[in-house]
Design a protein around this motif. Sequence first.
Motif, PDB file in Angstrom:
ATOM      1  N   THR A 105      57.182 -17.579  -7.383  1.00 37.45           N
ATOM      2  CA  THR A 105      57.116 -16.768  -8.603  1.00 37.45           C
ATOM      3  C   THR A 105      56.019 -17.263  -9.542  1.00 37.45           C
ATOM      4  O   THR A 105      55.544 -16.524 -10.389  1.00 37.45           O
ATOM      5  CB  THR A 105      58.467 -16.785  -9.359  1.00 37.45           C
ATOM      6  OG1 THR A 105      58.744 -18.110  -9.820  1.00 37.45           O
ATOM      7  CG2 THR A 105      59.593 -16.292  -8.481  1.00 37.45           C
TER       8      THR A 105
ATOM      9  N   GLU B 198      58.629   1.731 -10.476  1.00 33.29           N
ATOM     10  CA  GLU B 198      59.737   1.018  -9.823  1.00 33.29           C
ATOM     11  C   GLU B 198      59.222  -0.160  -9.006  1.00 33.29           C
ATOM     12  O   GLU B 198      59.864  -1.215  -8.946  1.00 33.29           O
ATOM     13  CB  GLU B 198      60.535   1.976  -8.939  1.00 33.29           C
ATOM     14  CG  GLU B 198      61.363   2.980  -9.726  1.00 33.29           C
ATOM     15  CD  GLU B 198      61.926   4.095  -8.868  1.00 33.29           C
ATOM     16  OE1 GLU B 198      62.902   4.739  -9.307  1.00 33.29           O
ATOM     17  OE2 GLU B 198      61.382   4.347  -7.762  1.00 33.29           O
TER      18      GLU B 198
ATOM     19  N   GLU C   3      60.452  -4.140 -10.055  1.00 33.62           N
ATOM     20  CA  GLU C   3      61.418  -4.699  -9.098  1.00 33.62           C
ATOM     21  C   GLU C   3      61.536  -6.224  -9.218  1.00 33.62           C
ATOM     22  O   GLU C   3      62.627  -6.770  -9.361  1.00 33.62           O
ATOM     23  CB  GLU C   3      60.989  -4.311  -7.674  1.00 33.62           C
ATOM     24  CG  GLU C   3      61.914  -4.813  -6.574  1.00 33.62           C
ATOM     25  CD  GLU C   3      63.111  -3.920  -6.348  1.00 33.62           C
ATOM     26  OE1 GLU C   3      63.983  -4.324  -5.569  1.00 33.62           O
ATOM     27  OE2 GLU C   3      63.172  -2.831  -6.944  1.00 33.62           O
TER      28      GLU C   3
ATOM     29  N   ILE D 263      62.875  -7.723 -12.744  1.00 33.81           N
ATOM     30  CA  ILE D 263      64.302  -7.488 -12.967  1.00 33.81           C
ATOM     31  C   ILE D 263      65.160  -8.357 -12.051  1.00 33.81           C
ATOM     32  O   ILE D 263      66.094  -9.026 -12.498  1.00 33.81           O
ATOM     33  CB  ILE D 263      64.644  -5.992 -12.759  1.00 33.81           C
ATOM     34  CG1 ILE D 263      64.050  -5.153 -13.889  1.00 33.81           C
ATOM     35  CG2 ILE D 263      66.163  -5.793 -12.700  1.00 33.81           C
ATOM     36  CD1 ILE D 263      64.205  -3.653 -13.696  1.00 33.81           C
ATOM     37  N   HIS D 264      64.824  -8.376 -10.757  1.00 35.11           N
ATOM     38  CA  HIS D 264      65.698  -9.037  -9.789  1.00 35.11           C
ATOM     39  C   HIS D 264      65.405 -10.520  -9.599  1.00 35.11           C
ATOM     40  O   HIS D 264      66.302 -11.283  -9.219  1.00 35.11           O
ATOM     41  CB  HIS D 264      65.633  -8.308  -8.442  1.00 35.11           C
ATOM     42  CG  HIS D 264      66.164  -6.912  -8.497  1.00 35.11           C
ATOM     43  ND1 HIS D 264      67.506  -6.630  -8.629  1.00 35.11           N
ATOM     44  CD2 HIS D 264      65.533  -5.708  -8.472  1.00 35.11           C
ATOM     45  CE1 HIS D 264      67.689  -5.323  -8.666  1.00 35.11           C
ATOM     46  NE2 HIS D 264      66.503  -4.733  -8.580  1.00 35.11           N
ATOM     47  N   VAL D 265      64.160 -10.935  -9.876  1.00 33.15           N
ATOM     48  CA  VAL D 265      63.816 -12.350  -9.700  1.00 33.15           C
ATOM     49  C   VAL D 265      63.748 -13.073 -11.043  1.00 33.15           C
ATOM     50  O   VAL D 265      64.329 -14.144 -11.222  1.00 33.15           O
ATOM     51  CB  VAL D 265      62.472 -12.501  -8.944  1.00 33.15           C
ATOM     52  CG1 VAL D 265      62.126 -13.981  -8.777  1.00 33.15           C
ATOM     53  CG2 VAL D 265      62.553 -11.817  -7.584  1.00 33.15           C
TER      54      VAL D 265
ATOM     55  N   LYS E 107      64.974 -11.860 -13.766  1.00 38.05           N
ATOM     56  CA  LYS E 107      66.174 -11.476 -14.530  1.00 38.05           C
ATOM     57  C   LYS E 107      65.816 -10.877 -15.896  1.00 38.05           C
ATOM     58  O   LYS E 107      66.520 -11.068 -16.880  1.00 38.05           O
ATOM     59  CB  LYS E 107      67.129 -12.674 -14.712  1.00 38.05           C
ATOM     60  CG  LYS E 107      67.505 -13.371 -13.410  1.00 38.05           C
ATOM     61  CD  LYS E 107      68.145 -12.421 -12.426  1.00 38.05           C
ATOM     62  CE  LYS E 107      68.523 -13.131 -11.117  1.00 38.05           C
ATOM     63  NZ  LYS E 107      69.034 -12.191 -10.099  1.00 38.05           N
TER      64      LYS E 107
ATOM     65  N   LYS F 100      65.849  -4.367 -17.946  1.00 39.78           N
ATOM     66  CA  LYS F 100      65.092  -3.237 -17.415  1.00 39.78           C
ATOM     67  C   LYS F 100      64.157  -2.639 -18.454  1.00 39.78           C
ATOM     68  O   LYS F 100      62.991  -2.332 -18.149  1.00 39.78           O
ATOM     69  CB  LYS F 100      66.047  -2.164 -16.888  1.00 39.78           C
ATOM     70  CG  LYS F 100      65.323  -1.010 -16.195  1.00 39.78           C
ATOM     71  CD  LYS F 100      66.308  -0.035 -15.584  1.00 39.78           C
ATOM     72  CE  LYS F 100      65.555   1.099 -14.870  1.00 39.78           C
ATOM     73  NZ  LYS F 100      66.490   2.065 -14.237  1.00 39.78           N
TER      74      LYS F 100
END
Length: 255
Positions: free
Chosen positions: A87, A106, A110, A113-115, A117, A120
């Motif tokens: 990251t 999107e 991605e 949001i998912h890595v 955190k 949104k």
Amino acid sequence: MLQLASIKKSFSGKEVIKEVDLSVNKGEVVVIIGPSGSGKSTLLRMINALEYPSGGDILLEGNSILFKESKGKKHPYSEKELSRFRTEIGMVFQGFHLFAHKTVLENIIEGPIHVRKMKKEAAIEEAKVLLEKVGLSDKQDAYPHSLSGGQQQRIAIARALAMKPKMLLFDEPTSALDPELVGEVLVVMKNLALEGMTMVVVTHEMGFAREVGDRIVFIDQGVIVQDAPPQHFFHSSNKNERIHKFLNTLTRNAV
């Protein structure tokens, strides 16, 4: 920022990277060039922990991205721990690797949001800023298949930037593009360099290397043959025979 110390890599007993030492300072643009099969992409993938060296170590801001010390011994990081380092080091590939079933927006949100955190709403606002940076604000609701190769690569750059990496790696980012689309990607990369982004770029674009690179690293057969500023590297009196032959081949192929 980055230090490669005696890095080696072998595949099936064949050594493709031979004790390479390389450092990259914060804000530097280091351009890696060399013939096909010389180990350029392998070196880049090791910096991002996508390939594991056969020997040596890689340090990011003084900390190994390969090993952790416990009770005086070195132990390899787990895959989960390695992903944390990834990251911090963004990567832009030759292929764009966008999610075909997701819109441009999107695709960009991605990872944050998912890595990371990130919420949104914040990720969307950041993505819109990045789309403006790469000149594609009007494409946020488009799907990758509707975009040109140059546009897809610019989205891939925006996606990498969305993770707020400390440095960016580019693995021949324009080699899959039609010639008329190369310039739009290089402009984005030049602007990132002007903003002070630390970058390691594997490319055959010698104009970019000469104009934007702080240092040119020439690799052949897994060995760094020369590491020099562009004004020194491209000066005819300073090129060894192997480099001279390589650059002449590029010039002939461009005609």
